[in-house]
Design a protein around this motif. Structure first.
Motif, PDB file in Angstrom:
ATOM      1  N   ALA A 144       0.693  -1.096   0.097  1.00  0.00           N
ATOM      2  CA  ALA A 144      -0.009  -0.069  -0.044  1.00  0.00           C
ATOM      3  C   ALA A 144       0.917   1.171  -0.090  1.00  0.00           C
ATOM      4  O   ALA A 144       0.634   2.297  -0.669  1.00  0.00           O
ATOM      5  N   LEU A 145       1.877   1.271   0.686  1.00  0.00           N
ATOM      6  CA  LEU A 145       2.871   2.386   0.816  1.00  0.00           C
ATOM      7  C   LEU A 145       3.638   2.493  -0.548  1.00  0.00           C
ATOM      8  O   LEU A 145       3.577   3.776  -0.959  1.00  0.00           O
ATOM      9  N   ARG A 146       3.856   1.694  -1.171  1.00  0.00           N
ATOM     10  CA  ARG A 146       4.559   1.511  -2.356  1.00  0.00           C
ATOM     11  C   ARG A 146       3.784   2.169  -3.445  1.00  0.00           C
ATOM     12  O   ARG A 146       4.035   3.050  -4.252  1.00  0.00           O
ATOM     13  N   SER A 147       2.323   1.836  -3.310  1.00  0.00           N
ATOM     14  CA  SER A 147       1.323   2.389  -4.397  1.00  0.00           C
ATOM     15  C   SER A 147       1.372   3.917  -4.219  1.00  0.00           C
ATOM     16  O   SER A 147       1.073   4.509  -4.935  1.00  0.00           O
ATOM     17  N   VAL A 148       1.090   4.132  -2.858  1.00  0.00           N
ATOM     18  CA  VAL A 148       1.126   5.667  -2.437  1.00  0.00           C
ATOM     19  C   VAL A 148       2.108   6.549  -2.993  1.00  0.00           C
ATOM     20  O   VAL A 148       2.140   7.776  -3.654  1.00  0.00           O
ATOM     21  N   ASN A 149       3.380   5.972  -2.871  1.00  0.00           N
ATOM     22  CA  ASN A 149       4.630   6.713  -3.248  1.00  0.00           C
ATOM     23  C   ASN A 149       4.707   6.874  -4.833  1.00  0.00           C
ATOM     24  O   ASN A 149       5.317   7.743  -5.265  1.00  0.00           O
ATOM     25  N   VAL A 150       4.358   5.936  -5.493  1.00  0.00           N
ATOM     26  CA  VAL A 150       4.235   5.971  -6.830  1.00  0.00           C
ATOM     27  C   VAL A 150       3.295   7.163  -7.334  1.00  0.00           C
ATOM     28  O   VAL A 150       3.881   8.041  -8.231  1.00  0.00           O
ATOM     29  N   ARG A 151       2.183   7.274  -6.748  1.00  0.00           N
ATOM     30  CA  ARG A 151       1.193   8.395  -7.152  1.00  0.00           C
ATOM     31  C   ARG A 151       1.663   9.664  -6.823  1.00  0.00           C
ATOM     32  O   ARG A 151       1.239  10.698  -7.509  1.00  0.00           O
ATOM     33  N   ILE A 152       2.373   9.800  -5.683  1.00  0.00           N
ATOM     34  CA  ILE A 152       2.906  11.146  -5.180  1.00  0.00           C
ATOM     35  C   ILE A 152       4.508  11.574  -5.582  1.00  0.00           C
ATOM     36  O   ILE A 152       5.023  12.696  -5.267  1.00  0.00           O
ATOM     37  N   ARG A 153       4.929  10.525  -6.398  1.00  0.00           N
ATOM     38  CA  ARG A 153       6.329  10.811  -6.963  1.00  0.00           C
ATOM     39  C   ARG A 153       6.715  12.099  -7.449  1.00  0.00           C
ATOM     40  O   ARG A 153       7.513  12.753  -7.337  1.00  0.00           O
ATOM     41  N   PRO A 154       5.769  12.501  -8.679  1.00  0.00           N
ATOM     42  CA  PRO A 154       6.037  13.911  -9.137  1.00  0.00           C
ATOM     43  C   PRO A 154       6.045  15.024  -8.111  1.00  0.00           C
ATOM     44  O   PRO A 154       6.840  16.024  -8.486  1.00  0.00           O
ATOM     45  N   ILE A 155       5.262  15.123  -7.107  1.00  0.00           N
ATOM     46  CA  ILE A 155       5.044  16.127  -6.190  1.00  0.00           C
ATOM     47  C   ILE A 155       6.469  16.049  -5.493  1.00  0.00           C
ATOM     48  O   ILE A 155       7.121  17.106  -4.893  1.00  0.00           O
ATOM     49  N   ARG A 156       6.822  14.791  -5.231  1.00  0.00           N
ATOM     50  CA  ARG A 156       8.186  14.743  -4.126  1.00  0.00           C
ATOM     51  C   ARG A 156       9.399  15.269  -4.852  1.00  0.00           C
ATOM     52  O   ARG A 156      10.364  15.692  -4.216  1.00  0.00           O
ATOM     53  N   TYR A 157       9.384  14.933  -6.105  1.00  0.00           N
ATOM     54  CA  TYR A 157      10.478  15.711  -7.035  1.00  0.00           C
ATOM     55  C   TYR A 157      10.609  17.249  -6.655  1.00  0.00           C
ATOM     56  O   TYR A 157      11.841  17.771  -6.336  1.00  0.00           O
ATOM     57  N   LEU A 158       9.590  17.847  -6.769  1.00  0.00           N
ATOM     58  CA  LEU A 158       9.302  19.333  -6.352  1.00  0.00           C
ATOM     59  C   LEU A 158       9.496  19.637  -4.920  1.00  0.00           C
ATOM     60  O   LEU A 158      10.166  20.743  -4.611  1.00  0.00           O
ATOM     61  N   ALA A 159       9.454  18.684  -4.093  1.00  0.00           N
ATOM     62  CA  ALA A 159       9.668  18.792  -2.598  1.00  0.00           C
ATOM     63  C   ALA A 159      11.099  18.737  -2.295  1.00  0.00           C
ATOM     64  O   ALA A 159      11.186  19.233  -0.955  1.00  0.00           O
ATOM     65  N   VAL A 160      11.980  18.266  -3.098  1.00  0.00           N
ATOM     66  CA  VAL A 160      13.287  18.113  -2.636  1.00  0.00           C
ATOM     67  C   VAL A 160      14.177  19.365  -2.533  1.00  0.00           C
ATOM     68  O   VAL A 160      14.248  19.988  -3.831  1.00  0.00           O
ATOM     69  N   ASP A 161      14.279  19.954  -1.513  1.00  0.00           N
ATOM     70  CA  ASP A 161      14.812  21.472  -1.515  1.00  0.00           C
ATOM     71  C   ASP A 161      16.122  21.308  -0.764  1.00  0.00           C
ATOM     72  O   ASP A 161      16.297  20.692   0.404  1.00  0.00           O
ATOM     73  N   PRO A 162      17.155  21.746  -1.571  1.00  0.00           N
ATOM     74  CA  PRO A 162      18.641  21.464  -1.129  1.00  0.00           C
ATOM     75  C   PRO A 162      18.761  22.042   0.274  1.00  0.00           C
ATOM     76  O   PRO A 162      19.248  21.341   1.314  1.00  0.00           O
ATOM     77  N   GLU A 163      17.993  23.125   0.689  1.00  0.00           N
ATOM     78  CA  GLU A 163      18.015  23.839   1.979  1.00  0.00           C
ATOM     79  C   GLU A 163      17.521  22.919   3.233  1.00  0.00           C
ATOM     80  O   GLU A 163      17.734  22.878   4.338  1.00  0.00           O
ATOM     81  N   ARG A 164      16.735  22.077   2.638  1.00  0.00           N
ATOM     82  CA  ARG A 164      15.844  21.005   3.763  1.00  0.00           C
ATOM     83  C   ARG A 164      16.603  19.768   3.789  1.00  0.00           C
ATOM     84  O   ARG A 164      15.928  18.980   4.748  1.00  0.00           O
ATOM     85  N   MET A 165      17.624  19.437   2.817  1.00  0.00           N
ATOM     86  CA  MET A 165      17.885  17.901   2.988  1.00  0.00           C
ATOM     87  C   MET A 165      18.827  17.853   4.138  1.00  0.00           C
ATOM     88  O   MET A 165      18.727  16.909   4.464  1.00  0.00           O
ATOM     89  N   THR A 166      19.459  18.835   4.744  1.00  0.00           N
ATOM     90  CA  THR A 166      20.297  18.396   5.925  1.00  0.00           C
ATOM     91  C   THR A 166      19.255  18.270   6.961  1.00  0.00           C
ATOM     92  O   THR A 166      19.561  17.372   7.799  1.00  0.00           O
ATOM     93  N   LEU A 167      18.205  19.109   7.072  1.00  0.00           N
ATOM     94  CA  LEU A 167      17.159  18.710   8.261  1.00  0.00           C
ATOM     95  C   LEU A 167      16.500  17.380   8.040  1.00  0.00           C
ATOM     96  O   LEU A 167      16.356  16.669   9.039  1.00  0.00           O
ATOM     97  N   GLY A 168      16.188  16.901   6.862  1.00  0.00           N
ATOM     98  CA  GLY A 168      15.505  15.463   6.506  1.00  0.00           C
ATOM     99  C   GLY A 168      16.606  14.652   6.869  1.00  0.00           C
ATOM    100  O   GLY A 168      16.228  13.453   7.436  1.00  0.00           O
ATOM    101  N   GLU A 169      17.842  14.971   6.565  1.00  0.00           N
ATOM    102  CA  GLU A 169      18.792  13.852   6.901  1.00  0.00           C
ATOM    103  C   GLU A 169      19.186  13.449   8.442  1.00  0.00           C
ATOM    104  O   GLU A 169      19.039  12.332   9.105  1.00  0.00           O
ATOM    105  N   LEU A 170      18.963  14.780   9.251  1.00  0.00           N
ATOM    106  CA  LEU A 170      19.161  14.587  10.691  1.00  0.00           C
ATOM    107  C   LEU A 170      17.619  13.941  11.218  1.00  0.00           C
ATOM    108  O   LEU A 170      17.739  13.224  12.067  1.00  0.00           O
ATOM    109  N   GLN A 171      16.498  14.136  10.637  1.00  0.00           N
ATOM    110  CA  GLN A 171      15.185  13.641  11.109  1.00  0.00           C
ATOM    111  C   GLN A 171      15.295  11.973  10.616  1.00  0.00           C
ATOM    112  O   GLN A 171      14.855  11.436  11.539  1.00  0.00           O
TER     113      GLN A 171
END
Length: 230
Positions: free
Chosen positions: A158-185
């Protein structure tokens, strides 16, 4: 060859054609080669993909069942429009699935399996200047591996199915300034899992994944701009 062998061969070929058609059509949808709202010309696609109409129709029906395309009676198949509320709902569903998976993982996963996830997290954080698609794929792999530690295959599917459907939006959500925060999380998520801290896992995953409706609206606008303007 017996008649039964011949029939079996035809069925196998048909299944192969359906899988091939499904894979190619899904890629065309996700890459926006077929644009949102666009009518799908089955005759042209059949020629382009080199398959007959029957496996193509089966592949389209599968995509319709997975909400990638819509079927309109007497009009045919259309690439599904990207709707802000639907993407937002999928993100909420992703949070619910990942939290449920993490809770089960904290109960079911072995120390060795958790350590492997921790090692994978550290490995991907050491890789910088990666192509955007690779960044997204590694992030998906981290979260799907975490969900897989639950031992619940249906939850992971179910999670994989959701990930496929939101993948185009996730491309846009990858913000270099937030990557360090994401790694810490992600590191904190792994530590909470190692310590079997269920409430902490829920808190961390929710903060890590959550996007406000306003953020989703902006991402959808940007996505349409990239699709139609370039």
């Amino acid at each position: 060859m017996s008649i039964d062998d011949g029939n079996l061969s035809e069925v196998t070929d048909q299944e192969s054609a359906v899988k091939r058609s499904y894979r190619m059509l899904q890629e065309m949808v996700l890459s926006f080669e077929i644009k949102p709202g666009e009518r799908i010309n089955e005759s042209e696609l059949s020629k382009k993909l080199g398959v007959s109409r029957t496996p193509l129709r089966e592949a389209l029906n599968r995509l319709a069942s997975e909400n990638f395309v819509d079927f309109v009676t007497a009009k045919g198949f259309f690439r599904k429009e990207i709707k802000t509320r639907e993407i937002y709902d999928l993100i909420e569903l992703r949070i619910a699935l990942e939290v449920a998976g993490a809770k089960l993982a904290s109960k079911n996963a072995s120390d060795e399996a958790i350590e492997e996830l921790f090692d994978f997290m550290q490995e991907i954080h050491n890789i910088r200047a990666m192509p955007l698609a690779y960044v997204v794929s590694l992030d998906e792999k981290f979260h799907e591996t975490l969900a897989g530690l639950s031992g619940n295959g249906e939850l992971l599917a179910a999670l994989r199915s959701v990930n496929v459907r939101i993948r185009p939006i996730r491309y846009l959500a990858v913000d270099p300034e937030r990557m360090t925060l994401g790694e810490l999380q992600q590191k904190e998520i792994c530590i909470a899992l190692k310590n079997r801290q269920v409430e902490r896992l829920e808190e961390l995953l929710t903060v890590h994944i959550y996007r406000s409706l306003t953020e989703v609206e902006q991402a959808v606008r940007e996505l349409y701009g990239k699709i139609y303007v370039g």
